[in-house]
Design an enzyme around this catalytic site. Structure first.
Site, PDB file in Angstrom:
ATOM      1  N   GLU B  13     -21.939 -14.404  77.705  1.00 14.72           N
ATOM      2  CA  GLU B  13     -20.593 -13.854  77.632  1.00 14.72           C
ATOM      3  C   GLU B  13     -20.555 -12.652  78.560  1.00 14.72           C
ATOM      4  O   GLU B  13     -21.411 -11.770  78.475  1.00 14.72           O
ATOM      5  CB  GLU B  13     -20.260 -13.420  76.199  1.00 14.72           C
ATOM      6  CG  GLU B  13     -18.783 -13.162  75.964  1.00 14.72           C
ATOM      7  CD  GLU B  13     -18.267 -11.940  76.692  1.00 14.72           C
ATOM      8  OE1 GLU B  13     -17.126 -11.958  77.160  1.00 14.72           O
ATOM      9  OE2 GLU B  13     -19.018 -10.975  76.830  1.00 14.72           O
ATOM     10  N   CYS B  60     -15.049  -8.993  72.335  1.00 16.06           N
ATOM     11  CA  CYS B  60     -15.785 -10.239  72.542  1.00 16.06           C
ATOM     12  C   CYS B  60     -15.141 -11.410  71.814  1.00 16.06           C
ATOM     13  O   CYS B  60     -14.878 -11.330  70.621  1.00 16.06           O
ATOM     14  CB  CYS B  60     -17.230 -10.113  72.080  1.00 16.06           C
ATOM     15  SG  CYS B  60     -18.144 -11.620  72.422  1.00 16.06           S
ATOM     16  N   CYS B  63     -18.636 -13.683  69.913  1.00 18.97           N
ATOM     17  CA  CYS B  63     -18.934 -13.185  68.565  1.00 18.97           C
ATOM     18  C   CYS B  63     -17.641 -12.553  68.053  1.00 18.97           C
ATOM     19  O   CYS B  63     -17.529 -11.342  67.911  1.00 18.97           O
ATOM     20  CB  CYS B  63     -20.088 -12.193  68.580  1.00 18.97           C
ATOM     21  SG  CYS B  63     -20.044 -10.991  69.918  1.00 18.97           S
ATOM     22  N   HIS B  67     -16.724  -7.107  66.028  1.00 17.44           N
ATOM     23  CA  HIS B  67     -16.117  -5.792  66.257  1.00 17.44           C
ATOM     24  C   HIS B  67     -14.959  -5.542  65.288  1.00 17.44           C
ATOM     25  O   HIS B  67     -14.614  -4.392  65.035  1.00 17.44           O
ATOM     26  CB  HIS B  67     -15.664  -5.658  67.706  1.00 17.44           C
ATOM     27  CG  HIS B  67     -16.815  -5.553  68.673  1.00 17.44           C
ATOM     28  ND1 HIS B  67     -17.453  -4.362  68.919  1.00 17.44           N
ATOM     29  CD2 HIS B  67     -17.449  -6.480  69.415  1.00 17.44           C
ATOM     30  CE1 HIS B  67     -18.430  -4.559  69.793  1.00 17.44           C
ATOM     31  NE2 HIS B  67     -18.453  -5.841  70.112  1.00 17.44           N
ATOM     32  N   ARG B 480     -25.990 -10.764  68.085  1.00 20.24           N
ATOM     33  CA  ARG B 480     -26.865 -10.213  69.123  1.00 20.24           C
ATOM     34  C   ARG B 480     -27.508  -8.890  68.727  1.00 20.24           C
ATOM     35  O   ARG B 480     -28.216  -8.298  69.522  1.00 20.24           O
ATOM     36  CB  ARG B 480     -26.093 -10.084  70.419  1.00 20.24           C
ATOM     37  CG  ARG B 480     -25.822 -11.451  71.013  1.00 20.24           C
ATOM     38  CD  ARG B 480     -24.553 -11.517  71.831  1.00 20.24           C
ATOM     39  NE  ARG B 480     -24.245 -12.892  72.207  1.00 20.24           N
ATOM     40  CZ  ARG B 480     -23.531 -13.733  71.450  1.00 20.24           C
ATOM     41  NH1 ARG B 480     -23.043 -13.340  70.291  1.00 20.24           N
ATOM     42  NH2 ARG B 480     -23.305 -14.967  71.843  1.00 20.24           N
ATOM     43  N   SER B 503     -25.559  -5.422  73.047  1.00 22.40           N
ATOM     44  CA  SER B 503     -25.980  -5.634  74.433  1.00 22.40           C
ATOM     45  C   SER B 503     -26.122  -4.318  75.185  1.00 22.40           C
ATOM     46  O   SER B 503     -26.725  -4.291  76.249  1.00 22.40           O
ATOM     47  CB  SER B 503     -25.024  -6.587  75.146  1.00 22.40           C
ATOM     48  OG  SER B 503     -25.159  -7.880  74.576  1.00 22.40           O
ATOM     49  N   CYS B 547     -24.348 -10.568  75.847  1.00 23.13           N
ATOM     50  CA  CYS B 547     -22.927 -10.567  75.519  1.00 23.13           C
ATOM     51  C   CYS B 547     -22.391  -9.280  76.129  1.00 23.13           C
ATOM     52  O   CYS B 547     -22.493  -8.213  75.552  1.00 23.13           O
ATOM     53  CB  CYS B 547     -22.768 -10.579  74.011  1.00 23.13           C
ATOM     54  SG  CYS B 547     -21.091 -10.873  73.480  1.00 23.13           S
ATOM     55  N   CYS B 550     -18.918  -5.341  76.985  1.00 26.22           N
ATOM     56  CA  CYS B 550     -19.054  -4.199  76.090  1.00 26.22           C
ATOM     57  C   CYS B 550     -19.072  -2.884  76.839  1.00 26.22           C
ATOM     58  O   CYS B 550     -19.309  -1.851  76.240  1.00 26.22           O
ATOM     59  CB  CYS B 550     -20.350  -4.316  75.303  1.00 26.22           C
ATOM     60  SG  CYS B 550     -20.596  -5.924  74.615  1.00 26.22           S
TER      61      CYS B 550
END
Lengths: 381, 568
Positions: B13, B60, B63, B67, B480, B503, B547, B550
């Site tokens: 991602e 994201c 996932c 968040h 993650r 990440s 991912c 971020c």
């Protein structure tokens, strides 16, 4: 007939597909990808000349939510689309190649198939920091978008970020994020499929439309197909009767909430949001946000992060609540008054936040509530 | 010395770039760079904290729950809201089903092609593939006819000449080692998993209206009413639907994912020697098994230093700092110090090369990610960290499954500190959670049966009930790894918001002391047979499941505007 072409005809026969069916399929494909009708013949020619239609999927300031939505395709299944229907030559999230081999795959499509491939764009395109807010292979997103979309037969801006700027463009738009339409001005054959993320049913729905009516779906002034975005959430909402009857959820988890009363008072933006969630549902019709008890947040509309927030404040102009109101009066008042008040609501909220952020003016133009119009009915330019 | 650039790193991602120096067939030095920035935290300033989850959720879409969950926890922590038991159960079901779905998609669709040569599958014998499949699992789709059909489909796809997403890849690379039959088995399951993930994630539509980007989160609880007698609530039909989906998911994990994982791993045991990384592991812990602030967590929190499984330290959130020495940000007091996230400053300051560029200046700033550190040390987060902390803390089921996997592979626990260990830990975690899901569903049903229907703490919904000035933190174990949000609320509006995401921990650049981040460290010593086709680099990077969307940092605590916005 060369070898590849004869392979193709054999393959059709093996599957029991007549030439007539095949041409119909090509028409369908042209519509699935929101192409002009004439593109159907082009696709037929391309396939007979050995090829599946080529699609490249670009990701810029995105969260891959539309890619994930695409992976939920069930009718047809995503595996059928990727293996049998299209040639998805570039898609960072699923492709096997990486690095310069991946970039070479994209460059090859652009070089070998000018005006002959479909570009799907996910995510907004930043203009700040001279393009450094999003680079791929060392190149700025906006340069990639101009080159790839500029050379495409058609471009589909999938999700609200690509269609309208979306989250990165929300006030105060720290990175100067733009929609595809704004980043690559003058782009022909651009279709917007907004929502956060876009519902994969609406990609598939375009196919069904063409199959049934043998023409392209008309779009509204935001370039959204009418069949998917032509009616408000409110018009088709399963809770509409409760709205008309003045039966509202007052608190999360109260009896009205459990019974399925209207979520208007909890902030629902269904009356000013145009999308087909109530009729097609999500995840192959399993449910949808209002169906599971949460208000609509208006995610298919331009600037929804600014105009639809605060999400839990009900739309301005609503006359009152409760069973004591005259039912007809409530319904009429709300329908007429709410839409008119909507622009002011969004504008006020935006101005307030902009002031808090230290900006002088709203970053986005305030637009009046849209009406269902058909100005671009028929073929695209 | 050959300098390699991998950009874009695909099958992840977001946008990740890796640069590496290769000499003598191995990576000597590596740099990880995130090349996309949106400024989500800046956008949150001045907004209603109850809206924040929807904004941060869009960090994201893979996932897609993490968040949102972390945001509502941070705001609840700030304003003192207490979600009722049903909200905890609904959240556990959402979080754990996200984890299960995400891990399976990662294994088959994002990671498998680093180990599986699709082209080699064309020379597989369907009968031998059937034998192989039946020797490792009793999954019913295992006949000769079935594999012949898959092979036929693949054959036609390749013959037709357009390889689409499988074009330009490293097929035939010397580092691919599976026999043709194992490759064909994996291709079949790649396709099955595409269908499986679409079906299983319907549990999110039941619990959240849609997936991706579920829409049932609320500060103070959940928006999904529960009532056995109502059509518009989670009722007996919803429970039955979820039970079916959970059982099918568990069967797929048990009978397809885990056997495939062990079969593939058995051919790549040498990858237990590569990709170890920094050797420090951090876990916030997840899945409260009771209500209240100090509820026990099904997967425990803790810190392991220097691969020492004999000691699990208690986590102290105050020891987290972030550096920007090599990130495209600047700190007011200079870039040599680290700042706690609650005091985080983020002034974007791009000093990299102007695009288009060939090389980053890795001596200077080179990423949109900051460098989080715990007690000054880089930490790996994610499934391996969680399984190590659980294993070392005496988690019974994790110990059983780790023991089972190690036994099947005939290796010792030391192999866990590696690329292969990371892949195995993800599979073990998937099974642990797939087994756990139904218990939470039973608890929810029990509550409904005895009339416990509360889903929300209404007492703190009105911002007038909040303190004028409050701060909060929310923590979560995302697929993650460890995820934290810090929020500062003044007069009912967000004054400051900071996210420190998995990440960022794993993919961040070097810090002020020059310590590499986990990706960078894990790549050192990694073999590279052909610098033109750095397949092995992808193996180790993908083992972390990057991912990247971020790079989101933001504002200084005084509220000074730090980004000069061009209004367009």
């Amino acid at each position: 007939m060369d070898e590849a072409s004869s392979w193709f005809m054999r393959e059709l026969e093996r599957r029991g597909v007549s030439r007539r069916d095949f041409l119909g399929f090509c028409g369908v494909m042209s519509t699935a990808l929101a192409l002009p009708r004439t593109a159907g013949a082009k696709i037929a020619e391309a396939i007979e000349n050995k090829e599946k239609p080529t699609l490249v999927w670009l990701e810029f300031q995105d969260c891959a939510g539309n890619t994930e939505s695409f992976l939920r395709a069930g009718r047809p299944a995503v595996a059928d689309i990727v293996l049998d229907t299209l040639s998805v030559d570039y898609h960072e999230t699923i492709m096997a190649a990486a690095g310069h081999q991946a970039e070479a795959a994209l460059a090859q499509v652009v070089a070998d198939k000018p005006g002959g491939y479909i570009a799907v764009v996910e995510g907004s395109i930043p203009t700040g920091a001279n393009g450094a807010y999003c680079t791929i292979g060392g190149r700025a997103a906006i340069d990639i978008a101009k080159e790839v979309c500029g050379g495409a037969l058609a471009t589909v801006a999938i999700g609200t970020c690509a269609a309208f700027g979306g989250l990165p463009a929300a006030s105060p738009n720290p990175t100067g994020a733009l929609s595809v339409a704004d980043a690559v001005p003058g782009l022909k054959n651009l279709i917007n499929l907004p929502a956060c993320p876009a519902n994969v049913e609406n990609l598939v729905g375009t196919v069904v439309y063409f199959l049934t009516f043998n023409r392209l779906p008309p779009v509204d002034r935001y370039r959204r197909p009418l069949f998917a975005y032509g009616k408000s959430i409110h018009d088709n909402c399963e809770r509409r009767a409760h709205y008309d009857a003045g039966q509202y959820v007052e608190k999360w988890g109260d009896e009205g909430h459990r019974t399925g009363y209207c979520l208007y008072k909890m902030g629902c933006k269904g009356p000013v949001t145009y999308q087909n969630c109530p009729s097609v549902g999500w995840n192959e019709g399993t449910s949808w946000p209002i169906g599971c008890g949460h208000p609509c947040i208006g995610c298919a509309e331009p600037e929804f992060w600014d105009k639809m927030t605060p999400f839990y404040t009900h739309l301005a102009g609503f006359p009152g609540f409760g069973v004591h109101s005259n039912v007809d009066r409530v319904g009429m008042w709300a329908t007429a008054g709410v839409a008119a008040a909507f622009a002011a609501h969004g504008f006020v909220q935006l101005g307030k936040r902009m002031a808090a952020a230290g900006d002088k003016a709203p970053a986005v133009e305030s637009k009046p509530p849209r009406k269902t119009d058909k100005q671009e009915e028929g073929e695209l330019s | 010395m050959t300098h390699i650039v991998v950009d874009p790193v695909t099958r992840i991602e977001g946008h990740l770039r890796v640069e590496a120096e290769v000499d003598g067939g191995a990576v000597q030095n590596a740099w990880s760079s995130s090349t996309m920035f949106r400024g989500v935290e800046t956008i949150l300033k001045g907004r209603d904290p109850r809206d924040a989850w929807a904004f941060t959720q869009r960090i994201c879409g893979v996932c897609t729950t993490v968040h949102a969950i972390t945001s509502i926890r941070a705001v609840e922590n700030a304003i003192g809201a207490e979600p009722p038991p049903n909200a905890r159960l609904l959240r556990n079901l959402i979080m754990a089903s996200q984890m299960v779905q995400d891990h399976v998609v990662h294994f088959y669709h994002l990671h498998a092609l680093d180990w599986v040569d699709i082209v080699s599958a064309l020379s597989a014998d369907p009968a031998a593939t059937s034998q192989l499949a039946q020797s490792i699992s009793d999954w019913p789709l295992s006949s000769t006819t079935y594999f012949a059909g898959v092979k036929d489909r693949l054959q036609r796809f390749v013959e037709q000449g357009q390889l689409g997403p499988f074009g330009n890849a490293y097929w035939g690379h010397s580092a691919y080692r599976l026999p043709a039959e194992a490759n064909l088995l994996a291709v079949a399951h790649y396709l099955e998993a595409l269908d499986w993930q679409r079906e299983f994630i319907k549990i999110h539509a039941v619990l959240g209206g849609k997936n991706p980007h579920l829409q049932s989160f609320l500060v103070g609880g959940m928006a999904t009413p529960v009532d056995p007698d109502q059509q518009a609530s989670i009722n007996i039909t919803s429970l039955a639907t979820m039970r079916k989906l959970i059982r099918e998911a568990k069967a797929f994990v048990e009978k397809v994912y885990i056997p495939d994982l062990l079969a593939v791993a058995s051919f790549y045991k040498d990858w237990a020697a590569y990709g170890a990384g920094v050797g420090n592991y951090l876990v916030y812990g997840e899945y409260p098994d009771a209500d209240g602030h100090n509820a026990p967590l099904y997967l425990p929190s803790g810190v392991i230093r220097d691969r020492d499984l004999s000691t699990v330290e208690a986590l102290d959130e105050a020891k987290i700092t972030e550096y920007v020495t090599h990130s495209w940000f600047e700190y007011d007091a200079g870039d040599g110090q680290g700042l706690h996230p609650s005091l985080g400053e983020t002034n974007p300051n791009y000093t990299g090369p102007q695009p288009p560029y060939e090389r980053l200046n890795t001596d200077g700033k080179y990423s949109w990610l900051k460098s989080p550190r715990y007690d000054g040390l880089p930490m790996e987060v994610g499934p391996l960290s969680r399984m190590l902390v659980a294993y070392a803390s005496g988690h019974q089921r994790v110990q059983e499954l780790v023991g089972y996997a190690l036994g099947k592979l005939e290796v010792g626990p030391e192999v866990l500190f590696s690329t292969l260990g990371r892949v195995a830990a993800r599979g073990i975690e998937t099974l642990v959670l797939a087994e756990k899901l139904e218990g939470w569903l039973d608890e929810l049903a029990d509550n409904m049966g005895r009339g416990e229907l509360r889903i929300h703490d209404n007492s703190k919904w009105d911002p007038k009930t909040w303190p004028k000035d409050c701060t909060g933190a929310g923590f979560h174990e995302a697929p993650r790894g460890a995820l934290g949000h810090w929020v500062h609320i003044v007069n009912g509006e967000i004054a400051n918001y900071q996210c420190v995401v998995p990440s960022t921990w794993n993919a961040g650049p070097r810090d002020a002391m020059g310590q590499p981040g986990p990706y960078e460290q894990a790549l050192v010593g990694n073999p590279v047979a052909d610098p033109e086709q750095p397949l092995e680099i992808l193996r180790t990077i993908h083992s972390f499941d990057p991912c990247m969307a971020c790079g989101v940092h933001v504002l200084d605590p005084t509220g000074r505007e730090v980004v000069k916005v061009r209004v367009l």
